[in-house]
Design a protein around this motif. Structure first.
Motif, PDB file in Angstrom:
ATOM      1  N   ALA A 123       0.889  -1.194   0.008  1.00 58.61           N
ATOM      2  CA  ALA A 123      -0.046  -0.121   0.017  1.00 58.61           C
ATOM      3  C   ALA A 123       0.876   1.147   0.046  1.00 58.61           C
ATOM      4  CB  ALA A 123      -0.944  -0.195   1.132  1.00 58.61           C
ATOM      5  N   ARG A 124       1.848   1.291   0.900  1.00 56.72           N
ATOM      6  CA  ARG A 124       3.006   2.323   0.903  1.00 56.72           C
ATOM      7  C   ARG A 124       3.375   2.684  -0.665  1.00 56.72           C
ATOM      8  NH1 ARG A 124       5.748   0.560   4.389  1.00 56.72           N
ATOM      9  NH2 ARG A 124       5.041   1.823   6.151  1.00 56.72           N
ATOM     10  N   THR A 125       3.814   1.481  -1.115  1.00 60.60           N
ATOM     11  CA  THR A 125       4.433   1.886  -2.674  1.00 60.60           C
ATOM     12  C   THR A 125       3.536   2.179  -3.543  1.00 60.60           C
ATOM     13  OG1 THR A 125       6.092  -0.099  -1.770  1.00 60.60           O
ATOM     14  CG2 THR A 125       5.945   0.259  -4.069  1.00 60.60           C
ATOM     15  N   ALA A 126       2.365   1.666  -3.657  1.00 59.99           N
ATOM     16  CA  ALA A 126       1.068   2.166  -4.474  1.00 59.99           C
ATOM     17  C   ALA A 126       0.976   3.834  -4.387  1.00 59.99           C
ATOM     18  CB  ALA A 126      -0.069   1.179  -3.941  1.00 59.99           C
ATOM     19  N   ALA A 127       0.912   4.118  -3.163  1.00 55.11           N
ATOM     20  CA  ALA A 127       0.779   5.615  -2.922  1.00 55.11           C
ATOM     21  C   ALA A 127       1.828   6.364  -3.405  1.00 55.11           C
ATOM     22  CB  ALA A 127       0.363   5.988  -1.345  1.00 55.11           C
ATOM     23  N   GLN A 128       3.075   5.581  -3.578  1.00 49.24           N
ATOM     24  CA  GLN A 128       4.314   6.399  -4.056  1.00 49.24           C
ATOM     25  C   GLN A 128       4.286   6.417  -5.635  1.00 49.24           C
ATOM     26  OE1 GLN A 128       7.125   4.286  -1.578  1.00 49.24           O
ATOM     27  NE2 GLN A 128       7.331   5.920  -0.021  1.00 49.24           N
ATOM     28  N   ARG A 129       3.783   5.261  -6.279  1.00 44.61           N
ATOM     29  CA  ARG A 129       4.029   4.857  -7.331  1.00 44.61           C
ATOM     30  C   ARG A 129       2.884   5.126  -8.550  1.00 44.61           C
ATOM     31  NH1 ARG A 129       7.895  -0.325  -7.056  1.00 44.61           N
ATOM     32  NH2 ARG A 129       9.717   0.598  -5.899  1.00 44.61           N
ATOM     33  N   HIS A 130       1.847   5.146  -8.052  1.00 43.64           N
ATOM     34  CA  HIS A 130       0.376   5.055  -8.743  1.00 43.64           C
ATOM     35  C   HIS A 130       0.423   6.054  -9.932  1.00 43.64           C
ATOM     36  CE1 HIS A 130      -1.476   8.642  -7.027  1.00 43.64           C
ATOM     37  NE2 HIS A 130      -0.641   8.356  -6.223  1.00 43.64           N
ATOM     38  N   ASP A 135      -4.911   5.051 -10.907  1.00 46.49           N
ATOM     39  CA  ASP A 135      -6.030   5.806 -10.263  1.00 46.49           C
ATOM     40  C   ASP A 135      -7.500   5.286 -10.645  1.00 46.49           C
ATOM     41  OD1 ASP A 135      -4.071   6.821  -8.891  1.00 46.49           O
ATOM     42  OD2 ASP A 135      -4.288   8.726  -9.802  1.00 46.49           O
ATOM     43  N   GLU A 136      -7.557   5.281 -12.019  1.00 45.66           N
ATOM     44  CA  GLU A 136      -8.705   4.846 -12.718  1.00 45.66           C
ATOM     45  C   GLU A 136      -9.546   3.228 -12.095  1.00 45.66           C
ATOM     46  OE1 GLU A 136     -12.555   5.113 -14.701  1.00 45.66           O
ATOM     47  OE2 GLU A 136     -11.119   6.789 -14.014  1.00 45.66           O
ATOM     48  N   ARG A 137      -8.459   2.567 -12.085  1.00 49.45           N
ATOM     49  CA  ARG A 137      -8.779   1.143 -12.018  1.00 49.45           C
ATOM     50  C   ARG A 137      -9.317   1.237 -10.479  1.00 49.45           C
ATOM     51  NH1 ARG A 137      -4.512  -4.208 -12.561  1.00 49.45           N
ATOM     52  NH2 ARG A 137      -6.186  -5.821 -11.245  1.00 49.45           N
ATOM     53  N   LEU A 138      -8.515   2.012  -9.418  1.00 50.17           N
ATOM     54  CA  LEU A 138      -8.950   1.722  -8.145  1.00 50.17           C
ATOM     55  C   LEU A 138     -10.318   2.317  -7.983  1.00 50.17           C
ATOM     56  CD1 LEU A 138      -5.408   2.897  -6.512  1.00 50.17           C
ATOM     57  CD2 LEU A 138      -6.610   1.087  -6.110  1.00 50.17           C
ATOM     58  N   ALA A 164      -6.037  -6.544  -5.991  1.00 52.97           N
ATOM     59  CA  ALA A 164      -5.175  -6.482  -7.369  1.00 52.97           C
ATOM     60  C   ALA A 164      -4.727  -5.122  -7.681  1.00 52.97           C
ATOM     61  CB  ALA A 164      -6.065  -7.327  -8.545  1.00 52.97           C
ATOM     62  N   ALA A 165      -5.717  -4.095  -7.534  1.00 49.96           N
ATOM     63  CA  ALA A 165      -5.554  -2.753  -8.140  1.00 49.96           C
ATOM     64  C   ALA A 165      -4.403  -2.166  -7.431  1.00 49.96           C
ATOM     65  CB  ALA A 165      -6.902  -2.073  -8.166  1.00 49.96           C
ATOM     66  N   GLU A 212      -8.487   6.268  -0.964  1.00 52.92           N
ATOM     67  CA  GLU A 212      -8.337   7.665  -0.778  1.00 52.92           C
ATOM     68  C   GLU A 212      -6.608   8.047  -0.525  1.00 52.92           C
ATOM     69  OE1 GLU A 212     -11.064   8.812   2.173  1.00 52.92           O
ATOM     70  OE2 GLU A 212     -12.777   9.132   0.707  1.00 52.92           O
ATOM     71  N   ALA A 213      -6.274   7.221   0.300  1.00 52.41           N
ATOM     72  CA  ALA A 213      -4.878   7.539   0.611  1.00 52.41           C
ATOM     73  C   ALA A 213      -3.789   7.320  -0.669  1.00 52.41           C
ATOM     74  CB  ALA A 213      -4.299   6.659   1.842  1.00 52.41           C
ATOM     75  N   VAL A 214      -4.120   6.298  -1.239  1.00 51.65           N
ATOM     76  CA  VAL A 214      -3.382   6.018  -2.490  1.00 51.65           C
ATOM     77  C   VAL A 214      -3.572   7.004  -3.643  1.00 51.65           C
ATOM     78  CG1 VAL A 214      -2.889   4.435  -4.456  1.00 51.65           C
ATOM     79  CG2 VAL A 214      -3.175   3.491  -2.166  1.00 51.65           C
ATOM     80  N   LEU A 215      -4.557   7.397  -3.930  1.00 51.27           N
ATOM     81  CA  LEU A 215      -4.999   8.406  -4.662  1.00 51.27           C
ATOM     82  C   LEU A 215      -4.211   9.800  -4.239  1.00 51.27           C
ATOM     83  CD1 LEU A 215      -8.803   7.916  -5.569  1.00 51.27           C
ATOM     84  CD2 LEU A 215      -6.684   7.206  -6.955  1.00 51.27           C
ATOM     85  N   ALA A 216      -4.251  10.259  -2.840  1.00 53.37           N
ATOM     86  CA  ALA A 216      -3.698  11.167  -2.658  1.00 53.37           C
ATOM     87  C   ALA A 216      -2.037  11.264  -2.312  1.00 53.37           C
ATOM     88  CB  ALA A 216      -4.377  11.800  -1.116  1.00 53.37           C
ATOM     89  N   SER A 217      -1.596  10.051  -2.644  1.00 55.49           N
ATOM     90  CA  SER A 217      -0.089   9.827  -2.439  1.00 55.49           C
ATOM     91  C   SER A 217       0.366   9.900  -0.877  1.00 55.49           C
ATOM     92  CB  SER A 217       0.755  10.631  -3.311  1.00 55.49           C
ATOM     93  OG  SER A 217       0.355  10.647  -4.647  1.00 55.49           O
TER      94      SER A 217
END
Length: 246
Positions: A123-130, A135-138, A164-165, A212-217
């Motif tokens: 999750a941390r890495t997803a927030a850094q690299r998305h 974002d659309e898939r999430l 998976a997203a 929300e956290a991933v989208l907000a990085s």
């Protein structure tokens, strides 16, 4: 739990009918299979459990005799989980859960811990690299999970797609593979999460917060939510064992 190594079949090396019966009864107790739900096709289920189809068929016959499942014939047929275990069924369930979960419980607890640490990292890495595509898939996956509501099959499939997203947004195939392997390791060899309506109600706000956290990085918030969220399956397995001793 029969805390098998990730790359080993769940019933090894005692691939007896009784071992498979115990695994399936425990899966029902954990709510990997909900009351009224149809089990996977025999070919798929045998592959998941790492056993032959004749062994699986014999195990299903025993589960039918003992009142855990019922088989329906015809094009829409299959094997269905029955609801409301009787006293004899509860005793059989307690014995099966004990035989399945207790022998390697300390190793299973370590696997629970490892899974939460790994999923927090994902999750941390997803927030850094998305990316925008991630974002659309999430967003689509979260919307589908909301719609799934209390339906077991729909909730499981949309839950799997949402996670998976998140894994895809981390852009590391090794982490994705490890996530799947750890789910199987903590959940009787099955690669989906247990389901109850209470679990869905608990997971939904966590899913919202995670996306929300991933989208907000917001990497640290995403990691913290994932670390908390991935206790749900762990708690379901612990509850099944606790009910045996209560």
């Amino acid at each position: 739990m029969s805390a098998r190594e990730v790359d080993l079949p769940p019933a090894r090396p005692r691939t007896s009918v009784q071992a498979v019966v115990d695994r399936l009864i425990t899966a029902i107790a954990v709510r990997d299979f909900a009351p009224g739900e149809r089990l996977p096709a025999q070919r798929e289920l045998a592959a998941l459990l790492g056993v032959s189809r004749p062994t699986l068929r014999a195990a299903l016959e025993e589960l039918t005799r003992s009142g855990f499942v019922a088989t329906r014939r015809g094009r829409a047929g299959g094997t269905w989980v029955l609801s409301g275990p009787g006293e004899a069924t509860r005793r059989a369930q307690a014995s099966a859960v004990t035989r399945t979960l207790l022998p390697s419980w300390s190793e299973l607890e370590e696997a629970f811990d490892l899974r939460r640490l790994v999923e927090a990292t994902i999750a941390r890495t997803a927030a850094q690299r998305h990316t925008a595509a991630d974002d659309e898939r999430l967003r689509v996956a979260l919307a589908a999970y909301r719609v799934a509501g209390g339906d077991a099959e729909a909730s499981r499939s949309t839950d799997a797609e949402l996670h998976a997203a998140v894994c895809a947004a981390a852009h590391n195939s090794q982490l994705t593979a490890l996530s799947r392997q750890l789910l199987a390791r903590v959940n009787l060899g099955l690669v989906w999460e247990p389901f109850t309506r209470a679990d869905y109600d608990r997971a939904l706000p966590q899913h919202v917060g995670l996306v929300e956290a991933v989208l907000a990085s917001d990497a640290e918030r995403a990691a913290a939510i994932a670390h908390e969220h991935f206790a749900i399956t762990e708690d379901r397995v612990r509850a099944a064992l606790h009910e045996v001793g209560s």
